[in-house]
Design a protein around this motif. Structure first.
Motif, PDB file in Angstrom:
ATOM      1  N   LYS A   1     -20.111  71.819 -29.482  1.00  0.00           N
ATOM      2  CA  LYS A   1     -20.291  72.923 -28.521  1.00  0.00           C
ATOM      3  C   LYS A   1     -19.900  72.518 -27.098  1.00  0.00           C
ATOM      4  O   LYS A   1     -19.583  73.376 -26.285  1.00  0.00           O
ATOM      5  CB  LYS A   1     -21.731  73.463 -28.565  1.00  0.00           C
ATOM      6  CG  LYS A   1     -22.792  72.471 -28.131  1.00  0.00           C
ATOM      7  CD  LYS A   1     -24.182  73.145 -28.105  1.00  0.00           C
ATOM      8  CE  LYS A   1     -25.317  72.180 -27.832  1.00  0.00           C
ATOM      9  NZ  LYS A   1     -25.184  71.301 -26.675  1.00  0.00           N
ATOM     10  N   ASP A   2     -19.942  71.217 -26.804  1.00  0.00           N
ATOM     11  CA  ASP A   2     -19.597  70.758 -25.456  1.00  0.00           C
ATOM     12  C   ASP A   2     -18.150  70.287 -25.329  1.00  0.00           C
ATOM     13  O   ASP A   2     -17.719  69.878 -24.257  1.00  0.00           O
ATOM     14  CB  ASP A   2     -20.526  69.599 -25.049  1.00  0.00           C
ATOM     15  CG  ASP A   2     -21.988  70.022 -25.032  1.00  0.00           C
ATOM     16  OD1 ASP A   2     -22.264  71.185 -24.662  1.00  0.00           O
ATOM     17  OD2 ASP A   2     -22.849  69.203 -25.393  1.00  0.00           O
ATOM     18  N   MET A   3     -17.394  70.320 -26.436  1.00  0.00           N
ATOM     19  CA  MET A   3     -16.021  69.810 -26.388  1.00  0.00           C
ATOM     20  C   MET A   3     -15.078  70.791 -25.710  1.00  0.00           C
ATOM     21  O   MET A   3     -15.248  72.003 -25.824  1.00  0.00           O
ATOM     22  CB  MET A   3     -15.493  69.580 -27.821  1.00  0.00           C
ATOM     23  CG  MET A   3     -16.048  68.372 -28.513  1.00  0.00           C
ATOM     24  SD  MET A   3     -15.280  68.246 -30.166  1.00  0.00           S
ATOM     25  CE  MET A   3     -16.403  67.071 -30.918  1.00  0.00           C
ATOM     26  N   SER A   4     -14.074  70.242 -25.042  1.00  0.00           N
ATOM     27  CA  SER A   4     -13.000  71.077 -24.503  1.00  0.00           C
ATOM     28  C   SER A   4     -12.104  71.497 -25.673  1.00  0.00           C
ATOM     29  O   SER A   4     -12.223  70.958 -26.784  1.00  0.00           O
ATOM     30  CB  SER A   4     -12.170  70.260 -23.511  1.00  0.00           C
ATOM     31  OG  SER A   4     -11.485  69.231 -24.207  1.00  0.00           O
ATOM     32  N   PHE A   5     -11.201  72.422 -25.428  1.00  0.00           N
ATOM     33  CA  PHE A   5     -10.273  72.878 -26.461  1.00  0.00           C
ATOM     34  C   PHE A   5      -9.481  71.698 -27.026  1.00  0.00           C
ATOM     35  O   PHE A   5      -9.315  71.563 -28.235  1.00  0.00           O
ATOM     36  CB  PHE A   5      -9.337  73.946 -25.876  1.00  0.00           C
ATOM     37  CG  PHE A   5      -8.509  74.647 -26.903  1.00  0.00           C
ATOM     38  CD1 PHE A   5      -9.009  75.747 -27.589  1.00  0.00           C
ATOM     39  CD2 PHE A   5      -7.225  74.200 -27.195  1.00  0.00           C
ATOM     40  CE1 PHE A   5      -8.241  76.398 -28.546  1.00  0.00           C
ATOM     41  CE2 PHE A   5      -6.449  74.838 -28.158  1.00  0.00           C
ATOM     42  CZ  PHE A   5      -6.967  75.943 -28.829  1.00  0.00           C
ATOM     43  N   GLU A   6      -9.013  70.821 -26.150  1.00  0.00           N
ATOM     44  CA  GLU A   6      -8.223  69.657 -26.582  1.00  0.00           C
ATOM     45  C   GLU A   6      -9.064  68.717 -27.453  1.00  0.00           C
ATOM     46  O   GLU A   6      -8.586  68.181 -28.443  1.00  0.00           O
ATOM     47  CB  GLU A   6      -7.681  68.876 -25.382  1.00  0.00           C
ATOM     48  CG  GLU A   6      -6.537  69.550 -24.643  1.00  0.00           C
ATOM     49  CD  GLU A   6      -6.955  70.825 -23.911  1.00  0.00           C
ATOM     50  OE1 GLU A   6      -8.125  70.910 -23.471  1.00  0.00           O
ATOM     51  OE2 GLU A   6      -6.121  71.740 -23.796  1.00  0.00           O
TER      52      GLU A   6
ATOM     53  N   VAL B   1     -23.747  72.349 -36.102  1.00  0.00           N
ATOM     54  CA  VAL B   1     -24.343  73.648 -35.792  1.00  0.00           C
ATOM     55  C   VAL B   1     -25.219  74.032 -36.988  1.00  0.00           C
ATOM     56  O   VAL B   1     -24.851  73.754 -38.131  1.00  0.00           O
ATOM     57  CB  VAL B   1     -23.278  74.756 -35.538  1.00  0.00           C
ATOM     58  CG1 VAL B   1     -22.585  74.541 -34.217  1.00  0.00           C
ATOM     59  CG2 VAL B   1     -22.271  74.839 -36.671  1.00  0.00           C
ATOM     60  N   PRO B   2     -26.387  74.656 -36.731  1.00  0.00           N
ATOM     61  CA  PRO B   2     -27.250  75.016 -37.851  1.00  0.00           C
ATOM     62  C   PRO B   2     -26.601  76.071 -38.725  1.00  0.00           C
ATOM     63  O   PRO B   2     -26.054  77.057 -38.218  1.00  0.00           O
ATOM     64  CB  PRO B   2     -28.527  75.547 -37.183  1.00  0.00           C
ATOM     65  CG  PRO B   2     -28.197  75.771 -35.764  1.00  0.00           C
ATOM     66  CD  PRO B   2     -26.942  75.026 -35.426  1.00  0.00           C
ATOM     67  N   ARG B   3     -26.594  75.864 -40.046  1.00  0.00           N
ATOM     68  CA  ARG B   3     -26.004  76.854 -40.942  1.00  0.00           C
ATOM     69  C   ARG B   3     -26.954  78.024 -41.081  1.00  0.00           C
ATOM     70  O   ARG B   3     -28.175  77.872 -41.032  1.00  0.00           O
ATOM     71  CB  ARG B   3     -25.715  76.245 -42.309  1.00  0.00           C
ATOM     72  CG  ARG B   3     -26.954  75.737 -43.016  1.00  0.00           C
ATOM     73  CD  ARG B   3     -26.637  75.174 -44.361  1.00  0.00           C
ATOM     74  NE  ARG B   3     -26.202  76.202 -45.289  1.00  0.00           N
ATOM     75  CZ  ARG B   3     -26.294  76.095 -46.608  1.00  0.00           C
ATOM     76  NH1 ARG B   3     -26.791  75.001 -47.147  1.00  0.00           N
ATOM     77  NH2 ARG B   3     -25.887  77.067 -47.387  1.00  0.00           N
ATOM     78  N   PHE B   4     -26.372  79.210 -41.274  1.00  0.00           N
ATOM     79  CA  PHE B   4     -27.193  80.395 -41.489  1.00  0.00           C
ATOM     80  C   PHE B   4     -27.868  80.290 -42.849  1.00  0.00           C
ATOM     81  O   PHE B   4     -27.223  80.000 -43.854  1.00  0.00           O
ATOM     82  CB  PHE B   4     -26.317  81.651 -41.423  1.00  0.00           C
ATOM     83  CG  PHE B   4     -27.082  82.896 -41.753  1.00  0.00           C
ATOM     84  CD1 PHE B   4     -28.023  83.388 -40.857  1.00  0.00           C
ATOM     85  CD2 PHE B   4     -26.895  83.550 -42.964  1.00  0.00           C
ATOM     86  CE1 PHE B   4     -28.762  84.529 -41.163  1.00  0.00           C
ATOM     87  CE2 PHE B   4     -27.626  84.691 -43.275  1.00  0.00           C
ATOM     88  CZ  PHE B   4     -28.563  85.180 -42.374  1.00  0.00           C
ATOM     89  N   ASP B   5     -29.171  80.502 -42.869  1.00  0.00           N
ATOM     90  CA  ASP B   5     -29.926  80.463 -44.116  1.00  0.00           C
ATOM     91  C   ASP B   5     -30.379  81.881 -44.453  1.00  0.00           C
ATOM     92  O   ASP B   5     -31.192  82.467 -43.743  1.00  0.00           O
ATOM     93  CB  ASP B   5     -31.138  79.534 -43.919  1.00  0.00           C
ATOM     94  CG  ASP B   5     -32.003  79.435 -45.167  1.00  0.00           C
ATOM     95  OD1 ASP B   5     -31.944  80.360 -46.016  1.00  0.00           O
ATOM     96  OD2 ASP B   5     -32.736  78.448 -45.284  1.00  0.00           O
ATOM     97  N   PRO B   6     -29.814  82.454 -45.536  1.00  0.00           N
ATOM     98  CA  PRO B   6     -30.125  83.854 -45.855  1.00  0.00           C
ATOM     99  C   PRO B   6     -31.602  84.065 -46.202  1.00  0.00           C
ATOM    100  O   PRO B   6     -32.097  85.183 -46.100  1.00  0.00           O
ATOM    101  CB  PRO B   6     -29.230  84.173 -47.049  1.00  0.00           C
ATOM    102  CG  PRO B   6     -28.716  82.875 -47.546  1.00  0.00           C
ATOM    103  CD  PRO B   6     -28.873  81.845 -46.468  1.00  0.00           C
ATOM    104  N   VAL B   7     -32.289  83.011 -46.617  1.00  0.00           N
ATOM    105  CA  VAL B   7     -33.706  83.161 -46.976  1.00  0.00           C
ATOM    106  C   VAL B   7     -34.563  83.297 -45.722  1.00  0.00           C
ATOM    107  O   VAL B   7     -35.336  84.233 -45.573  1.00  0.00           O
ATOM    108  CB  VAL B   7     -34.183  81.989 -47.870  1.00  0.00           C
ATOM    109  CG1 VAL B   7     -35.667  82.132 -48.173  1.00  0.00           C
ATOM    110  CG2 VAL B   7     -33.373  81.931 -49.153  1.00  0.00           C
TER     111      VAL B   7
END
Ligand code: HEC
Ligand code: HEC
Length: 151
Positions: free
Chosen positions: A30-35, A126-132
């Motif tokens: 999340k803190d990385m630049s595009f490069e 990144v936290p994965r979405f948990d459908p439960v």
């Protein structure tokens, strides 16, 4: 008893020393630049995800950036989700109907859910979405578009 304590003490000291070392802190996605993201994709994501995909289906042997990014890999935007990936059904009913009842399709959605999402979410930290529990953020829709939804 005393020996154990000495061993513990040494271990703790060794750990502390390591923690103090400079420049070992990796940058979070999340803190990385595009490069930096571009480089991380090339060095870490593509090789690891190729292994995962090839283990499922050998035809992914020649997987490239475009396998996930589609046209984004040629125009250089790398925008996700990619409209060139399979468009997933827009309602829960349609999804279940197509991807959970037919075994050939279910094979794919199981692979995606059990292998692809957890692996890339953990690579990107990144936290994965948990459908439960309905928590987390990274899901199928970070890569695939959804039927009937304007991106
Ligand atoms: C397995 C699928 C996959 C492959 C293969 C892949 N990427 Fe990605 N890439 C993603 C996803 C998913 C994101 C978006 C992550 C997010 O939601 O933040 C992304 C994001 C990016 C970004 C950041 C875009 C932005 O707007 O910040 C760049 C740059 C990028 N990829 C470059 C590459 C390059 C270069 C390659 C090939 C060496 C590659 N990717 C291969 C899935 C992939
Ligand atoms: C990191 C990116 C990424 C994520 C996350 C992801 N997929 Fe995929 N998916 C792909 C790629 C790449 C393919 C192969 C190209 C294609 O068929 O569109 C694929 C293929 C599929 C297919 C095969 C379509 C077909 O019949 O050939 C289905 C179904 C699918 N994904 C469902 C899902 C579901 C459901 C989720 C969430 C649980 C998910 N995907 C998450 C990248 C992703």
């Amino acid at each position: 008893m005393k020996r154990v304590w000495i061993a513990v003490g040494l271990f703790v000291a060794a750990c502390g020393g390591e923690g103090d070392a400079p420049d070992v802190e990796p940058i979070a996605w999340k803190d990385m630049s595009f490069e930096q993201r571009d480089e991380f994709m090339e060095d870490v994501v593509l090789p690891r995800m190729t292994e995962i995909f090839v283990a499922f289906d050998a035809s992914f042997e020649g997987m490239t950036c475009a396998t996930c990014h589609g046209d984004g890999a040629t125009d250089g935007t790398y925008a996700m989700p990619s409209p060139q990936l399979t468009v997933l059904p827009g309602t829960e009913e349609a999804f279940i109907e197509k991807y959970e009842t037919d075994p050939e399709h279910a094979r794919w959605s199981d692979f995606m859910f059990e292998r692809v999402v957890p692996e890339i979410a953990s690579l990107l930290q990144v936290p994965r979405f948990d459908p439960v529990t309905q928590t987390g953020e990274f899901s199928c829709y970070n890569c695939h578009t959804l039927e009937g939804v304007e991106q």
